[in-house]
Design an enzyme around this catalytic site. Sequence first.
Site, PDB file in Angstrom:
ATOM      1  N   PHE A   1       0.862  -1.184   0.000  1.00 29.53           N
ATOM      2  CA  PHE A   1       0.000   0.000   0.000  1.00 29.53           C
ATOM      3  C   PHE A   1       0.892   1.226   0.000  1.00 29.53           C
ATOM      4  O   PHE A   1       1.725   1.393   0.892  1.00 29.53           O
ATOM      5  CB  PHE A   1      -0.883  -0.024   1.249  1.00 29.53           C
ATOM      6  CG  PHE A   1      -1.923   1.058   1.328  1.00 29.53           C
ATOM      7  CD1 PHE A   1      -3.253   0.780   1.029  1.00 29.53           C
ATOM      8  CD2 PHE A   1      -1.585   2.348   1.709  1.00 29.53           C
ATOM      9  CE1 PHE A   1      -4.221   1.770   1.111  1.00 29.53           C
ATOM     10  CE2 PHE A   1      -2.539   3.345   1.792  1.00 29.53           C
ATOM     11  CZ  PHE A   1      -3.870   3.058   1.493  1.00 29.53           C
ATOM     12  N   LEU A   2       0.755   2.070  -1.010  1.00 34.79           N
ATOM     13  CA  LEU A   2       1.610   3.261  -1.036  1.00 34.79           C
ATOM     14  C   LEU A   2       0.951   4.415  -1.772  1.00 34.79           C
ATOM     15  O   LEU A   2       0.193   4.226  -2.716  1.00 34.79           O
ATOM     16  CB  LEU A   2       2.978   2.956  -1.650  1.00 34.79           C
ATOM     17  CG  LEU A   2       3.092   2.620  -3.132  1.00 34.79           C
ATOM     18  CD1 LEU A   2       3.277   3.892  -3.970  1.00 34.79           C
ATOM     19  CD2 LEU A   2       4.271   1.689  -3.384  1.00 34.79           C
ATOM     20  N   ILE A   3       1.258   5.605  -1.285  1.00 37.94           N
ATOM     21  CA  ILE A   3       0.917   6.871  -1.931  1.00 37.94           C
ATOM     22  C   ILE A   3       2.237   7.586  -2.191  1.00 37.94           C
ATOM     23  O   ILE A   3       3.070   7.697  -1.291  1.00 37.94           O
ATOM     24  CB  ILE A   3       0.019   7.745  -1.026  1.00 37.94           C
ATOM     25  CG1 ILE A   3      -1.284   7.018  -0.688  1.00 37.94           C
ATOM     26  CG2 ILE A   3      -0.264   9.093  -1.688  1.00 37.94           C
ATOM     27  CD1 ILE A   3      -2.217   6.793  -1.851  1.00 37.94           C
TER      28      ILE A   3
ATOM     29  N   GLN B   1       1.324  12.762  -0.520  1.00 34.72           N
ATOM     30  CA  GLN B   1       1.179  12.360   0.877  1.00 34.72           C
ATOM     31  C   GLN B   1       0.735  13.521   1.751  1.00 34.72           C
ATOM     32  O   GLN B   1       0.886  14.686   1.399  1.00 34.72           O
ATOM     33  CB  GLN B   1       2.501  11.781   1.394  1.00 34.72           C
ATOM     34  CG  GLN B   1       2.844  10.433   0.776  1.00 34.72           C
ATOM     35  CD  GLN B   1       4.187   9.889   1.224  1.00 34.72           C
ATOM     36  OE1 GLN B   1       4.853  10.473   2.083  1.00 34.72           O
ATOM     37  NE2 GLN B   1       4.603   8.770   0.648  1.00 34.72           N
TER      38      GLN B   1
ATOM     39  N   ASP C   1      -2.196  14.481   2.375  1.00 29.05           N
ATOM     40  CA  ASP C   1      -3.389  15.149   1.850  1.00 29.05           C
ATOM     41  C   ASP C   1      -4.638  14.272   1.960  1.00 29.05           C
ATOM     42  O   ASP C   1      -5.653  14.548   1.317  1.00 29.05           O
ATOM     43  CB  ASP C   1      -3.184  15.532   0.381  1.00 29.05           C
ATOM     44  CG  ASP C   1      -2.599  16.931   0.218  1.00 29.05           C
ATOM     45  OD1 ASP C   1      -2.736  17.733   1.163  1.00 29.05           O
ATOM     46  OD2 ASP C   1      -2.008  17.222  -0.830  1.00 29.05           O
ATOM     47  N   GLY C   2      -4.579  13.188   2.720  1.00 31.10           N
ATOM     48  CA  GLY C   2      -5.749  12.347   2.924  1.00 31.10           C
ATOM     49  C   GLY C   2      -5.988  11.311   1.839  1.00 31.10           C
ATOM     50  O   GLY C   2      -6.999  10.602   1.881  1.00 31.10           O
ATOM     51  N   HIS C   3      -5.067  11.195   0.870  1.00 28.89           N
ATOM     52  CA  HIS C   3      -5.292  10.245  -0.215  1.00 28.89           C
ATOM     53  C   HIS C   3      -5.115   8.795   0.242  1.00 28.89           C
ATOM     54  O   HIS C   3      -5.744   7.889  -0.305  1.00 28.89           O
ATOM     55  CB  HIS C   3      -4.361  10.556  -1.390  1.00 28.89           C
ATOM     56  CG  HIS C   3      -4.628  11.894  -2.012  1.00 28.89           C
ATOM     57  ND1 HIS C   3      -5.823  12.198  -2.621  1.00 28.89           N
ATOM     58  CD2 HIS C   3      -3.861  13.012  -2.099  1.00 28.89           C
ATOM     59  CE1 HIS C   3      -5.775  13.449  -3.073  1.00 28.89           C
ATOM     60  NE2 HIS C   3      -4.615  13.957  -2.760  1.00 28.89           N
ATOM     61  N   GLY C   4      -4.266   8.567   1.235  1.00 31.18           N
ATOM     62  CA  GLY C   4      -4.126   7.217   1.775  1.00 31.18           C
ATOM     63  C   GLY C   4      -5.433   6.746   2.397  1.00 31.18           C
ATOM     64  O   GLY C   4      -5.863   5.607   2.201  1.00 31.18           O
ATOM     65  N   SER C   5      -6.075   7.639   3.150  1.00 28.20           N
ATOM     66  CA  SER C   5      -7.372   7.295   3.742  1.00 28.20           C
ATOM     67  C   SER C   5      -8.410   7.025   2.660  1.00 28.20           C
ATOM     68  O   SER C   5      -9.233   6.111   2.787  1.00 28.20           O
ATOM     69  CB  SER C   5      -7.858   8.443   4.639  1.00 28.20           C
ATOM     70  OG  SER C   5      -7.067   8.528   5.807  1.00 28.20           O
TER      71      SER C   5
ATOM     72  N   GLU D   1      -1.464  -7.526   5.750  1.00 27.21           N
ATOM     73  CA  GLU D   1      -0.230  -8.281   5.923  1.00 27.21           C
ATOM     74  C   GLU D   1       0.838  -7.415   6.582  1.00 27.21           C
ATOM     75  O   GLU D   1       1.256  -6.406   6.015  1.00 27.21           O
ATOM     76  CB  GLU D   1       0.287  -8.764   4.564  1.00 27.21           C
ATOM     77  CG  GLU D   1       1.626  -9.495   4.629  1.00 27.21           C
ATOM     78  CD  GLU D   1       2.206  -9.811   3.268  1.00 27.21           C
ATOM     79  OE1 GLU D   1       3.308 -10.389   3.212  1.00 27.21           O
ATOM     80  OE2 GLU D   1       1.574  -9.472   2.257  1.00 27.21           O
TER      81      GLU D   1
END
Length: 437
Positions: free
Chosen positions: A250-252, A257, A259-263, A285
């Site tokens: 999982f990566l942005i 980063q 800026d809430g894009h991971g959420s 994992e």
Amino acid sequence: MATPTPTAAQQWTTDANEALSLSLVRAPDDKASLWAREVYEGFHPTFTYPIFGEEEKIYGYKELSIDLKFASGSLVQYLNVRYAEKLPSSSTVDDVEGTISKFIPPGYYTDEQKFLERVEHDALNFKPFGQKIYSYTRAATTLTKGKNVAISQVLSPEDQETVDFEVYHSTWHTPGFREFHRRMQLFVLLYIEGGSYISEAEDTWEFVVLYEKRRRRSSPDVTTYHFVGYSTLYPFYCFPERVRLRISQFLILPPYQQDGHGSALYTAIYQHVLNSPSIAELTVEDPAEAFEDLRDRNDLKMLIANEKFMREGFGPEAVSSNGGKVARTKRGKSRTMRAGAGKMGPPAERAWLEKWRTELKIAGRQFNRLVEMLILKHMDPTDERAQRAYRLQVKERLYRFNYEILMQLDKQERQQKLEETFQSVVADYRRILGHVL
């Protein structure tokens, strides 16, 4: 004190993380549509040891600069290696381009002009692979850095100063995706500690990719796509005829980063799981600490927003009339709930918990942790019976989870260790809750 003079070896040694510069290159008309704070070129990797070795050093050059550029949508690559001086070729002098070329697909550009022509072509022709499963919208003028940025869904798509973001689901069988993944996977090595390439021979991998969809100011009817980040998912058999879907990578990318894009990407995956009858639950994992925090924050927000869950769990006072938010006093503090007002207790009713866990498709340990956080937040600190019941509930879970380690200790040490772990867990719960409520 005088600065020590570098040795001959040090003079010819370069830090690989500093030398390697990455860029997501847009066509000129797309660059003209950006705001000043948006910078997508000239960022650096976090790790290069999978490529250049454990010490992340490159030997044999002075003033070494490595430019690895990607077309911002299609991720077509351009590689250029520059330096002021190079030692004569030998077994100790690193072959920079030869080394990097082992980790990216063949056919990358070395002529920058031809690469920029390809960027222009792909800007108008590249479209995401697979099926769109999620989208959200941001105002370009108000993008701010911060871990708790809200994901707006209600901005007008007709507004030229809004930016759309879309998430697409793909598999190895999606036409064109395999080749795209070969260009994309390098980011796993550069930004995930211990990350490695996945095997294309394993047929069941799934992928979710997040793209920015941007209108051009010069031609508002033209929209272009730009890569933001992605996650790999692996399904495991779950009796009798469903699967558990595990988030593996999982990566942005750094320019996107904070800026809430991971959420948003995590939310897209979770919604995909909820909407798929064949998936029993979502697991993760070996998550890094930052991802665990992201997961906890988003799972907690989801539970708090679930009015039925909160009402059953803590009683009617636990929700207000504005979408399941925790009831608050006039001073803005969360209202504590009396013990026994709902199914959460403490102690929480196990059959009720399992019913909701199954329905929400959350893995067992994660769901138990979330429940413990919510009880902690609502519990009256002056209610000694509730405090004791809560302590026993959490310690019972910790005891089962750490059983093999604890059984190696004598009874007194075991009790002491369990208490220390409990206090540490509660402190961490308070930290996480501070970011959510």
